[in-house]
Design an enzyme around this catalytic site. Sequence first.
Site, PDB file in Angstrom:
ATOM      1  N   GLU A 151       0.850  -1.183   0.000  1.00  0.00           N
ATOM      2  CA  GLU A 151       0.000   0.000   0.000  1.00  0.00           C
ATOM      3  C   GLU A 151       0.887   1.233   0.000  1.00  0.00           C
ATOM      4  OE1 GLU A 151      -2.742   0.575   3.280  1.00  0.00           O
ATOM      5  OE2 GLU A 151      -4.089   1.697   1.986  1.00  0.00           O
ATOM      6  N   GLY A 285       3.200   1.829  10.732  1.00  0.00           N
ATOM      7  CA  GLY A 285       3.070   1.138  12.009  1.00  0.00           C
ATOM      8  C   GLY A 285       2.751  -0.323  11.765  1.00  0.00           C
ATOM      9  N   ALA A 286       1.817  -0.544  10.851  1.00  0.00           N
ATOM     10  CA  ALA A 286       1.407  -1.899  10.505  1.00  0.00           C
ATOM     11  C   ALA A 286       0.632  -1.841   9.198  1.00  0.00           C
ATOM     12  CB  ALA A 286       0.524  -2.491  11.605  1.00  0.00           C
ATOM     13  N   MET A 287       0.425  -3.031   8.602  1.00  0.00           N
ATOM     14  CA  MET A 287      -0.281  -3.082   7.322  1.00  0.00           C
ATOM     15  C   MET A 287      -1.236  -4.255   7.304  1.00  0.00           C
ATOM     16  SD  MET A 287      -0.846  -1.889   4.354  1.00  0.00           S
ATOM     17  CE  MET A 287      -2.111  -2.651   3.328  1.00  0.00           C
ATOM     18  N   GLU A 288      -2.472  -3.939   6.910  1.00  0.00           N
ATOM     19  CA  GLU A 288      -3.589  -4.879   7.046  1.00  0.00           C
ATOM     20  C   GLU A 288      -3.700  -5.886   5.908  1.00  0.00           C
ATOM     21  OE1 GLU A 288      -3.781  -1.591   6.456  1.00  0.00           O
ATOM     22  OE2 GLU A 288      -5.310  -1.105   4.966  1.00  0.00           O
ATOM     23  N   HIS A 321      -6.998  -1.989  15.076  1.00  0.00           N
ATOM     24  CA  HIS A 321      -7.092  -1.182  13.855  1.00  0.00           C
ATOM     25  C   HIS A 321      -6.909  -2.063  12.613  1.00  0.00           C
ATOM     26  CE1 HIS A 321      -6.248   2.588  11.499  1.00  0.00           C
ATOM     27  NE2 HIS A 321      -5.580   1.726  10.767  1.00  0.00           N
ATOM     28  N   GLU A 322      -5.838  -2.837  12.604  1.00  0.00           N
ATOM     29  CA  GLU A 322      -5.550  -3.653  11.416  1.00  0.00           C
ATOM     30  C   GLU A 322      -6.603  -4.745  11.233  1.00  0.00           C
ATOM     31  OE1 GLU A 322      -3.341  -2.377   9.578  1.00  0.00           O
ATOM     32  OE2 GLU A 322      -2.536  -1.046  11.115  1.00  0.00           O
ATOM     33  N   HIS A 325      -9.603  -3.434   9.588  1.00  0.00           N
ATOM     34  CA  HIS A 325      -9.390  -3.306   8.147  1.00  0.00           C
ATOM     35  C   HIS A 325      -9.754  -4.591   7.393  1.00  0.00           C
ATOM     36  CE1 HIS A 325      -7.629   0.554   7.430  1.00  0.00           C
ATOM     37  NE2 HIS A 325      -6.558   0.372   8.163  1.00  0.00           N
ATOM     38  N   GLU A 344      -9.316   4.128   6.456  1.00  0.00           N
ATOM     39  CA  GLU A 344      -8.576   4.564   7.637  1.00  0.00           C
ATOM     40  C   GLU A 344      -9.448   5.232   8.699  1.00  0.00           C
ATOM     41  OE1 GLU A 344      -5.958   3.297   8.074  1.00  0.00           O
ATOM     42  OE2 GLU A 344      -5.099   2.846   6.101  1.00  0.00           O
TER      43      GLU A 344
END
Length: 878
Positions: A151, A285-288, A321-322, A325, A344
């Site tokens: 992303e 921070g992180a990726m879903e 959060h992830e 998603h 988001e």
Amino acid sequence: MGPMRDWAIFPTLITAIAAIVGVAGTARAQRLPTTVTPSHYDLNFTVDLERASFDGTETIQVDVAQPTQQIVLNAAEIAFREVTIGTGSSRQKATVSLNEARQTATLSVTKALPKGRTEIHISYAGILNGKLRGFYLSTEKDRRYAVTQFEATDARRAFPSFDEPSLKATFDISLTIDRQDSAISNGSVISDTPAADASRHIVRFSTTPKMSTYLVAMAVGRWSCLEGAADSVPIRVCGVEGKQEMGRTALDMTQQILKFYNTYFAIKYPYGKLDLLAVPDFAAGAMENTAAIFYRERDLLVDPKDASLGARKRIATVIAHEMAHQWFGDLVTMKWWDDIWLNEGFANWMESRPLATIRPDWNIAVDEAVDNQAALGLDALRNTHAVHAAVESPAEIDEAFDAITYQKGASVLRMVENYLGPDTFRRGVNTYLQAHAYGNATSQDFWSTMAAVSGKPVDRILPTFINQPGAPLLEVSLSCVNNRSQLDISQQRFSLDPALPETPQARSKQRWQIPVCVKAGSGAGGCDLIADNNQTLSLGPSCVPWAFANAGAQGYYRTAYSPETLRALAPRIEEALTPPERLSLAGDEWALVRAGRHTAADYLTLASGFAHEHTNGVLSNVADRLDFIADYLTDAGSRPRFQGFVRSLFGPLFQEIGFTSTTVDSDERRALRATLIATMGTTGEDEQVAAAARAALDRALAGGPPLDATLSRSIIAVAAARGDRALFDALLAASEGATSPDERYRYLYALAEFRDPALIDRALEYSLTSKLRSQDTSAYFARFFANEGARPRAWAFLKQHWAELEPKLTIFGGDTTVTGALSSFCDAAARDDIKAFFAQHPLPAAARTLNQTVERINNCVALRSAQTPVVTSWLAAR
Ligand SMILES: [Zn+2]
């Protein structure tokens, strides 16, 4: 994606981004033609970690809508070997022409491809780059790892693809890798067989559901995992070998959150398994990624015996959060990046729902109110943007991942949820998800569904908040006429710049449809829709003594009370307002000071009422503002007096809470103590607190009793501010020897807190060494700008070493972190220097942040000259 910035430490840095140069003509050119669309990818990679490269073979099944001799798809950093198009006897060779600027490849054949299904076969070579995007190389000690981060527009660096979110397809992935390495991807492993070359094996994954290219994920290396499950979904938390035990907290949280989401959503978790992987080098921070969520280590791994509240909360929040998603983003994806808030904003809104249930003691509602303030702060600038805003180029798309997209998006959703009620809102959300599952949606799809389900005008409310920039200011006045109370409310755009909007016409044109909830004395109150410029709300048939116009603090607006209305409210703040409401009131009052509508004296009078504040989120918000006043609105004469005021204001509470934690202290009490230590020790320059901090830190560093993890950041910062070379060396050694990320960063970031110029210089030099990972450079550097003593040196250093630092500072989000941090300057000369430097060294993905920084500095300069004398006389009159 999860934010890369450290919200807990840098609330004022939640700045943002984005130069929208969305001229329709050039913009359109960035999109692929719609003639050919993919339905399935077969992807085979042979990964060579030693050479930092890979070979790929790919088959894409596509539908041709009309006969054509050309297919255009995305590719970057790809060396094409052979391309053929077609099946069986109709298969023909294609030539490839690349457009590097547009990151496209045009495949041309001599015989036109007929309408209908066909296949593209590509063999190619790629590189494992060092830029933390695409398919990249990560290292830890002497081991190498290959990891993806796609992303927004980087899947094209790993495989030629139709790399747009609406071009969804299914994926079959196989990886040929070293025998000792394992691989993680979106699917489950369905076979693992030796390769022809005996030193390698081939790992095949199950076919993915239909999804966007940016959600494809692969990770290769010596991973090891903890295993668990929830609702029959296998869950693994993984990291580099040896670190898996630090995933316990995350695994436990993930299991609970999955159960929560399976109850909230009508569609249960749809992907069969869930892997969470901590990666040594990670830009966001992180990726879903669908069913394979990747994190930077600090957002997933923690030592349960030595974890601060901040670290535990952060990990839980990023996981929630992830995982949100997986529905908002992965299952239902925005049609184009201009609606990235549908990913988001929704994930940020949703992340607090499970946490509020699982950890009611964490006061998540206060964190939400803090987020509202952050978004409102940015939205008060001339250089803000609408949540839904045109973006076309990769740089513009990257810029859109900002506080407006995340925090404002979430705030507006909370406001609508509060207005409709949680059950109705949830029904609307589920209807929307079911209608678009495995497909795409737009903002309009969302609010039309919400309006239909609720029967309320959500489709009139939301466009005013999503499609136009800025936030409304409500001017509120309480009166009682003939024994009936009423609130007179008028709205206008709130701006720090008194010259915006420029004209009365522009002012009257920008209007919002605002659900306003009022809380008033004698139990009066309720919610109403404010749609006009001026409106009167009736509060019932008696004279109520006071009113507060943002009940629950869920409204996305600022409030300015008439002096009498505020005077009536002031004595009730402590008993009648909830912590989020108190925070919202204090936040609004400070914003009114920055906008030149109220004075710093008004704010200090209000802040004096927070001497007994026991909610940490509220106290730390007020303490941050006082720290700002100490730094910027005092001079050599008034500063000692201001420090005395801070000590006398919070001294009694500090006496009550104490310096040392006991085993029975709650997280909240520890967090409050941490804020008080930092405020007394740094803003108040309290000698005793500073001495106690240094003594406790020295004991801990010498192997004595460890610091309470939740207090450690404050204690270390207070000690480092007065620290000497011995302490600097000890902290540096402690950061390099740390085993858990929380421990490492608490020491590392303290290096930016020293005041001794020689030590600041050493800390700055450290940013050039390979010991500081690229992923950490921008956050590390930003801290020096928050330190008054280090600020000019850090800026000089940055300019001097720009060539070396730029590659590290410009990985995703880094450029906006650093340019945003420059807003801590407060003089015209620095402003001009910053402008001149970045005119020479442009940062395309931070152009808007830079404008915001200039705007904030201008505001600070004006504030400083107007309010410094006000603070001096307020102190004198005390
Ligand atoms: Zn996200």
